[in-house]
Design an enzyme around this catalytic site. Structure first.
Site, PDB file in Angstrom:
ATOM      1  N   ARG A  44       0.803  -1.367  -0.069  1.00 44.56           N
ATOM      2  CA  ARG A  44       0.041   0.021  -0.064  1.00 44.56           C
ATOM      3  C   ARG A  44       0.917   1.110  -0.075  1.00 44.56           C
ATOM      4  O   ARG A  44       0.570   2.193   0.879  1.00 44.56           O
ATOM      5  CB  ARG A  44      -0.934  -0.091   1.255  1.00 44.56           C
ATOM      6  CG  ARG A  44      -2.117  -0.930   1.127  1.00 44.56           C
ATOM      7  CD  ARG A  44      -3.296  -0.359   0.196  1.00 44.56           C
ATOM      8  NE  ARG A  44      -4.037  -1.448  -0.090  1.00 44.56           N
ATOM      9  CZ  ARG A  44      -5.108  -1.758   0.732  1.00 44.56           C
ATOM     10  NH1 ARG A  44      -5.339  -1.033   1.702  1.00 44.56           N
ATOM     11  NH2 ARG A  44      -6.223  -2.513   0.297  1.00 44.56           N
TER      12      ARG A  44
ATOM     13  N   ARG B 256      -3.845   6.615   0.309  1.00 46.97           N
ATOM     14  CA  ARG B 256      -4.157   7.954   1.076  1.00 46.97           C
ATOM     15  C   ARG B 256      -3.344   8.588   1.901  1.00 46.97           C
ATOM     16  O   ARG B 256      -3.203   9.508   2.223  1.00 46.97           O
ATOM     17  CB  ARG B 256      -5.471   7.610   1.717  1.00 46.97           C
ATOM     18  CG  ARG B 256      -6.474   7.356   0.803  1.00 46.97           C
ATOM     19  CD  ARG B 256      -7.618   6.860   1.739  1.00 46.97           C
ATOM     20  NE  ARG B 256      -7.491   5.525   2.515  1.00 46.97           N
ATOM     21  CZ  ARG B 256      -8.369   4.655   2.643  1.00 46.97           C
ATOM     22  NH1 ARG B 256      -9.831   4.955   2.732  1.00 46.97           N
ATOM     23  NH2 ARG B 256      -8.138   3.497   3.166  1.00 46.97           N
TER      24      ARG B 256
ATOM     25  N   ARG C 281      -6.596  11.155  -7.216  1.00 50.27           N
ATOM     26  CA  ARG C 281      -7.547  10.378  -7.064  1.00 50.27           C
ATOM     27  C   ARG C 281      -8.892  10.950  -7.184  1.00 50.27           C
ATOM     28  O   ARG C 281      -9.187  11.605  -6.214  1.00 50.27           O
ATOM     29  CB  ARG C 281      -7.392   9.238  -5.953  1.00 50.27           C
ATOM     30  CG  ARG C 281      -8.354   8.717  -5.559  1.00 50.27           C
ATOM     31  CD  ARG C 281      -8.181   7.072  -5.886  1.00 50.27           C
ATOM     32  NE  ARG C 281      -9.056   6.252  -5.234  1.00 50.27           N
ATOM     33  CZ  ARG C 281     -10.509   6.162  -5.126  1.00 50.27           C
ATOM     34  NH1 ARG C 281     -11.201   6.835  -6.199  1.00 50.27           N
ATOM     35  NH2 ARG C 281     -11.120   5.488  -4.276  1.00 50.27           N
TER      36      ARG C 281
ATOM     37  N   ASP D  12      -6.418  -3.808  -7.734  1.00 48.23           N
ATOM     38  CA  ASP D  12      -7.026  -4.387  -6.444  1.00 48.23           C
ATOM     39  C   ASP D  12      -7.071  -5.714  -6.543  1.00 48.23           C
ATOM     40  O   ASP D  12      -7.362  -6.291  -7.624  1.00 48.23           O
ATOM     41  CB  ASP D  12      -8.209  -3.617  -6.028  1.00 48.23           C
ATOM     42  CG  ASP D  12      -8.576  -3.675  -4.733  1.00 48.23           C
ATOM     43  OD1 ASP D  12      -8.368  -3.162  -3.641  1.00 48.23           O
ATOM     44  OD2 ASP D  12      -9.589  -4.977  -4.341  1.00 48.23           O
TER      45      ASP D  12
ATOM     46  N   TYR E   5     -14.202 -13.117   0.586  1.00 49.28           N
ATOM     47  CA  TYR E   5     -14.917 -11.789   0.048  1.00 49.28           C
ATOM     48  C   TYR E   5     -16.331 -12.225  -0.527  1.00 49.28           C
ATOM     49  O   TYR E   5     -17.110 -11.739  -0.453  1.00 49.28           O
ATOM     50  CB  TYR E   5     -14.233 -10.857  -0.742  1.00 49.28           C
ATOM     51  CG  TYR E   5     -13.379  -9.931   0.108  1.00 49.28           C
ATOM     52  CD1 TYR E   5     -13.734  -9.090   0.986  1.00 49.28           C
ATOM     53  CD2 TYR E   5     -11.889 -10.247   0.044  1.00 49.28           C
ATOM     54  CE1 TYR E   5     -12.812  -8.331   1.811  1.00 49.28           C
ATOM     55  CE2 TYR E   5     -11.078  -9.209   0.670  1.00 49.28           C
ATOM     56  CZ  TYR E   5     -11.391  -8.238   1.430  1.00 49.28           C
ATOM     57  OH  TYR E   5     -10.579  -7.547   2.501  1.00 49.28           O
TER      58      TYR E   5
HETATM   59  O1  CP3 Z   1       0.057   0.547  -3.242  1.00 45.89           O
HETATM   60  C1  CP3 Z   1      -0.224  -0.624  -3.408  1.00 45.89           C
HETATM   61  O2  CP3 Z   1      -0.182  -1.545  -2.464  1.00 45.89           O
HETATM   62  C2  CP3 Z   1      -1.107  -0.934  -4.500  1.00 45.89           C
HETATM   63  C3  CP3 Z   1      -2.270  -1.070  -4.702  1.00 45.89           C
HETATM   64  C4  CP3 Z   1      -3.073  -2.007  -3.889  1.00 45.89           C
HETATM   65  C5  CP3 Z   1      -4.529  -1.709  -3.560  1.00 45.89           C
HETATM   66  N1  CP3 Z   1      -5.205  -2.808  -3.082  1.00 45.89           N
HETATM   67  C6  CP3 Z   1      -5.124  -0.531  -3.729  1.00 45.89           C
HETATM   68  C7  CP3 Z   1      -6.159  -0.001  -2.782  1.00 45.89           C
HETATM   69  C8  CP3 Z   1      -3.139  -3.324  -3.459  1.00 45.89           C
HETATM   70  C9  CP3 Z   1      -1.705  -4.312  -3.497  1.00 45.89           C
HETATM   71  C10 CP3 Z   1      -4.361  -3.834  -3.053  1.00 45.89           C
HETATM   72  C11 CP3 Z   1      -4.415  -5.253  -2.670  1.00 45.89           C
HETATM   73  C12 CP3 Z   1      -5.769  -5.331  -1.715  1.00 45.89           C
HETATM   74  N2  CP3 Z   1      -6.918  -5.053  -1.890  1.00 45.89           N
HETATM   75  C13 CP3 Z   1      -5.612  -6.490  -0.669  1.00 45.89           C
HETATM   76  C14 CP3 Z   1      -4.511  -7.251  -0.127  1.00 45.89           C
HETATM   77  C15 CP3 Z   1      -3.588  -6.629   0.680  1.00 45.89           C
HETATM   78  C16 CP3 Z   1      -3.825  -6.171   1.741  1.00 45.89           C
HETATM   79  O3  CP3 Z   1      -4.036  -5.294   2.462  1.00 45.89           O
HETATM   80  O4  CP3 Z   1      -4.056  -7.192   2.818  1.00 45.89           O
HETATM   81  C17 CP3 Z   1      -6.967  -6.477  -0.158  1.00 45.89           C
HETATM   82  C18 CP3 Z   1      -7.287  -7.343   1.070  1.00 45.89           C
HETATM   83  C19 CP3 Z   1      -7.631  -5.762  -0.833  1.00 45.89           C
HETATM   84  C20 CP3 Z   1      -9.123  -5.226  -0.882  1.00 45.89           C
HETATM   85  C21 CP3 Z   1      -9.228  -3.944  -0.224  1.00 45.89           C
HETATM   86  N3  CP3 Z   1      -9.220  -2.813  -1.130  1.00 45.89           N
HETATM   87  C22 CP3 Z   1      -9.471  -3.281   1.083  1.00 45.89           C
HETATM   88  C23 CP3 Z   1      -9.411  -4.180   2.355  1.00 45.89           C
HETATM   89  C24 CP3 Z   1      -9.410  -2.023   0.834  1.00 45.89           C
HETATM   90  C25 CP3 Z   1      -9.337  -0.738   1.982  1.00 45.89           C
HETATM   91  C26 CP3 Z   1     -10.786  -0.284   2.131  1.00 45.89           C
HETATM   92  C27 CP3 Z   1     -10.598   1.102   2.847  1.00 45.89           C
HETATM   93  O5  CP3 Z   1     -10.882   2.255   2.083  1.00 45.89           O
HETATM   94  O6  CP3 Z   1      -9.998   1.289   3.956  1.00 45.89           O
HETATM   95  C28 CP3 Z   1      -9.621  -1.742  -0.499  1.00 45.89           C
HETATM   96  C29 CP3 Z   1      -9.401  -0.450  -1.163  1.00 45.89           C
HETATM   97  C30 CP3 Z   1      -8.124  -0.027  -1.639  1.00 45.89           C
HETATM   98  N4  CP3 Z   1      -7.282  -0.659  -2.633  1.00 45.89           N
HETATM   99  C31 CP3 Z   1      -7.418   1.338  -1.243  1.00 45.89           C
HETATM  100  C32 CP3 Z   1      -6.143   1.352  -2.148  1.00 45.89           C
HETATM  101  C33 CP3 Z   1      -5.325   2.405  -2.412  1.00 45.89           C
HETATM  102  C34 CP3 Z   1      -7.946   2.309  -0.515  1.00 45.89           C
HETATM  103  C35 CP3 Z   1      -8.012   3.785  -1.137  1.00 45.89           C
HETATM  104  C36 CP3 Z   1      -8.824   4.359  -2.086  1.00 45.89           C
HETATM  105  O7  CP3 Z   1      -9.975   3.751  -2.266  1.00 45.89           O
HETATM  106  O8  CP3 Z   1      -8.558   5.129  -2.867  1.00 45.89           O
END
Ligand code: CP3
Length: 369
Positions: free
Chosen positions: A45, A49, A58, A94, A172
């Protein structure tokens, strides 16, 4: 490391070049347990944010919209590379993108995570998981990778492609969203193992095709996120999950790119994860890295494992905990520094920039300067 050739009396011993061919990527070398000039570091990540430039670029709405815009996805991927000087980029994407693309009906809700309209309940839902055709289903992902490879190759920074591992994705789809107990998914795996097996088969097929397409487009390494595997007992993991994870890793093994398998809370699973076929095992912050290395064995590299919450403490604390990780990583090759899970949104980017410098200066695993 000396050449083994007779030394010239009085001359400095000849050294073998530890980086025989091509531009040396410390990240790729460490994944392969080879010598490096410095300990490589990137952050799960790292895009997101915590970066003001991310919040500016974004747009509002689901992250799936940002991912579907290749220019924006490429820009968001590059932001942390520019700011931190990390040794690898990770594609802005994602884990739910491939199942969304085959029409399963899933969105990512800011602050919550993936949410499924109609969760997976029975074998009748299997038809909602048709095979993926990357060129038509996710052309924007392939386009973003092509843009990124043009930008990253001159910098010698590899791009990590990724996917969710079958269990975490299935969790999920079955739970319908984030879960604290994983009750529904465990009820399915234990109560109807045939349907569970068929669900994981469908996800394996989609995941292997999606990962292979990322490498064909230019990704130089792959990470499989089994983020929630740590909620399983070792017995559950071995019987119901590991075979599918292995099939995914087998399905990309011939591509020759390093593979990383990561999960949270996996202390009791590390030995099993080490048999998955992944070349690198990601470790969360709960297991000291020297203990993790013993559980994993010396045939795999390790990635981790500073607690992301520590990055909110004063920098002296961050530095001292990071030094502890580096000390526990030891001097044998095969350590990629990372956090034990993703960067928290409230993290000060200045802390991560200083952390990258500290790791580059002080890391010792496999380091030949
Ligand atoms: O920089 C990076 O790591 C690259 C991008 C990335 C994202 N998601 C972007 C993202 C990666 C590698 C992921 C993988 C991902 N997505 C996982 C595995 C990694 C982990 O954290 O264990 C999981 C479980 C997800 C599912 C998911 N997507 C979650 C739990 C969330 C968070 C929800 C929140 O808003 O707190 C997301 C949204 C997400 N994916 C964001 C980002 C940067 C959050 C910010 C946004 O919506 O702009």
């Amino acid at each position: 490391m000396t050449t083994g050739l007779p030394e010239v009396p009085g001359a400095a011993p000849r050294r073998v070049d530890p980086f025989p061919a091509g531009p040396a990527s410390a990240f790729l070398a460490a994944c392969r347990r080879q010598a490096v000039h410095h300990t490589p570091v990137w952050f799960m990540r790292q895009a997101g944010r915590s970066l003001p430039e991310y919040r500016a670029a974004r747009r509002e709405g689901s992250i799936l919209g940002a991912i579907a815009d290749p220019e924006l996805a490429a820009e968001l991927t590059l932001q942390p590379v520019r700011r931190y000087g990390v040794d690898a980029a990770i594609l802005f994407c994602d884990i739910v993108v491939p199942v969304h693309a085959v029409g399963f009906g899933v969105d990512v809700v800011p602050g919550t995570g993936p949410v499924v309209d109609t969760p997976f309940r029975s074998s009748a839902d299997l038809r909602r998981l048709r095979p993926i055709e990357p060129e038509t289903d996710v052309p924007y992902v392939l386009r973003a990778i092509a843009l990124l490879v043009d930008e990253l190759a001159p910098l010698g920074v590899p791009l990590i492609g990724f996917a969710g591992a079958p269990f975490t994705l299935a969790s999920y789809l079955v739970e319908g969203g984030p879960s604290r107990t994983f009750g529904k998914v465990k009820a399915l795996m234990h109560g109807d193992p045939a349907t569970w097996g068929a669900l994981l088969d469908a996800l394996c097929g989609i995941t292997v095709t999606f990962l292979r397409a990322q490498v064909a487009a230019g990704a130089g390494a792959l990470q499989l996120f089994d983020s929630w595997a740590g909620w399983l007992s070792p017995d559950e993991y071995e019987r119901f999950v590991l075979p599918a994870t292995r099939r995914v890793l087998d399905g990309v093994a011939d591509l020759g790119v390093p593979t990383i398998l990561f999960g949270v809370g996996t202390g009791e699973l590390l030995g099993l994860m080490a048999t998955s076929g992944a070349g690198v095992i990601g470790v969360d912050w709960r297991v000291p890295l020297d203990a993790a290395r013993r559980r994993i064995g010396d045939e795999r590299a390790v990635q981790g494992n500073l607690d992301p919450a520590i990055c909110l403490a004063p920098f002296e604390v961050v530095a001292s905990q990071a030094r502890d990780v580096l000390r526990r990583a030891g001097t044998d090759p095969g350590h990629v520094f990372n956090l034990g899970h993703g960067v928290l949104p409230e993290t000060d980017p200045g802390v991560l920039a200083a952390l990258v410098d500290l790791v580059h200066d002080e890391g010792r695993a496999g380091v030949v300067r």
